[in-house]
Every structure is written in structure tokens, then in C-alpha cells.
Write an enzyme that holds these catalytic residues in place. Structure first.
Site, short mmCIF file in Angstrom:
data_model
loop_
_atom_site.label_atom_id
_atom_site.label_comp_id
_atom_site.label_asym_id
_atom_site.label_seq_id
_atom_site.Cartn_x
_atom_site.Cartn_y
_atom_site.Cartn_z
N LYS A 87 -29.35 12.71 -4.87
CA LYS A 87 -29.96 12.05 -5.92
C LYS A 87 -29.30 10.60 -5.82
O LYS A 87 -28.15 10.39 -5.83
CB LYS A 87 -29.53 12.53 -7.12
CG LYS A 87 -30.76 12.31 -8.29
CD LYS A 87 -30.24 13.12 -9.59
CE LYS A 87 -31.03 12.80 -10.84
NZ LYS A 87 -30.87 13.65 -11.93
N ILE A 88 -30.21 9.38 -5.71
CA ILE A 88 -29.87 8.10 -5.53
C ILE A 88 -30.15 7.36 -6.81
O ILE A 88 -31.45 7.32 -6.93
CB ILE A 88 -30.19 7.53 -4.34
CG1 ILE A 88 -30.00 8.58 -3.08
CG2 ILE A 88 -29.84 6.21 -3.88
CD1 ILE A 88 -30.88 8.25 -1.93
#
Ligand code: G3P
Length: 217
Positions: A87-88
Site C-alpha cells: 500500500k502506497i
């Protein structure tokens, strides 16, 4: 439509998994902190516990905000378990990191998306999932569901394969409206998922069936 649960609470994840409808889990540093999970080592252990509980994808968030840091942390997270999706955050270095991971076939979830333009960038960078936060938009009198509809339209125009992961879902109507619009995934609390079960006619109908059955026994 995939159902993800948005929590780091193992009991709730287990309950949703046992219901047989769970496709994955999303977490974030705030949800981890809410469960008292702090410190890099404990957080990694907790991700593993979640992966061992569920069948589907588990989003694990990088903390770094620079490109190199995100690559390093993302690779560590991806190596932790095959179910992990990196997750960015939706920032410039996040877009670059997303492209890097997508080229390496490491799955990603671009988070903190609040506009269709950001969603377009995430798709161009090859994100697996892209998370618009609908509840937080509603909180500031902006149409969260309208954003989901706009993104659906744009993605369909060009056949982008990035999955729209409606996040910051707060209640059952958010889930139903996202389903009508065609969000690929929704992530929400267990209460919103279980809220879908409820109908007074189901309860009264069942009570009547049981009462009628009891007459003959
Ligand atoms: O899925 C994103 C989520 O964790 C944020 O939810 O309710 O804090 O806006 P909320």
C-alpha cells in the site's frame, strides 16, 4: 464485487472470514495503532497473523514517503507473504514507486485517493488497486460516491485494469451504492458488512416459520 474488511482487529477479521464472504483485508497505521500494534517488528508480525487468518489479499502500508524508502519497505513487505499487497500513498514518489512495483509484478494498492485525476495517475502507474476514501469526502460535504462513479467512467473509457477499491466505507448504504456504480472492491468495517444481513421481514418471517413448525411437534 470483492469484500475486504478494513481493520487490524483479528477477532473481527476471523468473524468475517468465517462468514465465508471475505476476499481480503486492508489496514493502515491508524487501524494498527487502534489495536495497540506499534513498532515495526510488531506490525510485521501482525501482518503475518492476518495473512494466516484469511484467504485473500492483505494490504500492508509503507511508512516511507521518499521513493527509495518506499521501494525498500515495499519489497520487505511483499517478501513477507504472498498475500501481501503493498500500500502506497498517492504522492509523486508513490506514483513512481507504484510503477516500479508494477514493472516487477509486485501488487500495489494506491491509497489516500481523493480525486479522479489521482485515480487516473494510479492507473497509469499500473496500480493493482486504487483506494478512493469516500467517507472522508462525505465528511467535508463532497460527494464520495460521485467520485467512484467518475472513476468508473474514466477507467471504462480506456479499459484500465486497476481495480477501484472503495475505501473509508462507513455503512451499508455506501456498500450498496458502490455495488450499483460498479466499484470492483469495497473495504469497510465489520458492522457495515453485517448490516447487509438485516431485514425485519427476514426476522419476522423466520419467527413465523418456526412458530408454525412448532405447532405440529
Ligand atoms: O479504508 C480507509 C480507511 O481506513 C479510512 O477510513 O473511516 O478512517 O475514513 P476512515
Amino acid at each position: 464485487m470483492k469484500f475486504f474488511i478494513d481493520t487490524a482487529n483479528l477477532e473481527q477479521i476471523k468473524e468475517a472470514q468465517e462468514l465465508g464472504i471475505l476476499d481480503g483485508v486492508t489496514t493502515n497505521p491508524s487501524l494498527m495503532a487502534k489495536e495497540g500494534i506499534t513498532g515495526a517488528e510488531n506490525i510485521l508480525k501482525h501482518y503475518l497473523n492476518i495473512c494466516n487468518l484469511v484467504d485473500g489479499d492483505v494490504s500492508a502500508e509503507v511508512i516511507a514517503t521518499d521513493y527509495e524508502g518506499m521501494i525498500k519497505q515495499g519489497e520487505e513487505l511483499a517478501a513477507l507473504h504472498p498475500k501481501i499487497v503493498v500500500k502506497i500513498p498517492m504522492i509523486a514518489d508513490g506514483v513512481k514507486a507504484c510503477k516500479y512495483f508494477s514493472d516487477k509484478e509486485i501488487r500495489t494498492n494506491v491509497t489516500l485517493v481523493f480525486s479522479a485525476g489521482q485515480a487516473l495517475l494510479a492507473a497509469k502507474a499500473g496500480a493493482t488497486y486504487m483506494s478512493p476514501f469516500i467517507g472522508r469526502l462525505d465528511d467535508i460535504s463532497t460527494d464520495g460516491l460521485g467520485l467512484i462513479a467518475d472513476i468508473r467512467h474514466i477507467y471504462d473509457n480506456y479499459g484500465f485494469e486497476t481495480q477501484i477499491l472503495a475505501a473509508s466505507v462507513r455503512h451499508t448504504m455506501h456498500i450498496m451504492d458502490c455495488a450499483k456504480i460498479g466499484a470492483d472492491v469495497m473495504t469497510g468495517p465489520l458492522s457495515a458488512i453485517k448490516g447487509l444481513l438485516k431485514h425485519p421481514l427476514t426476522d419476522s418471517g423466520l419467527a413465523q416459520f418456526l412458530a408454525d413448525y412448532a405447532k405440529g411437534n
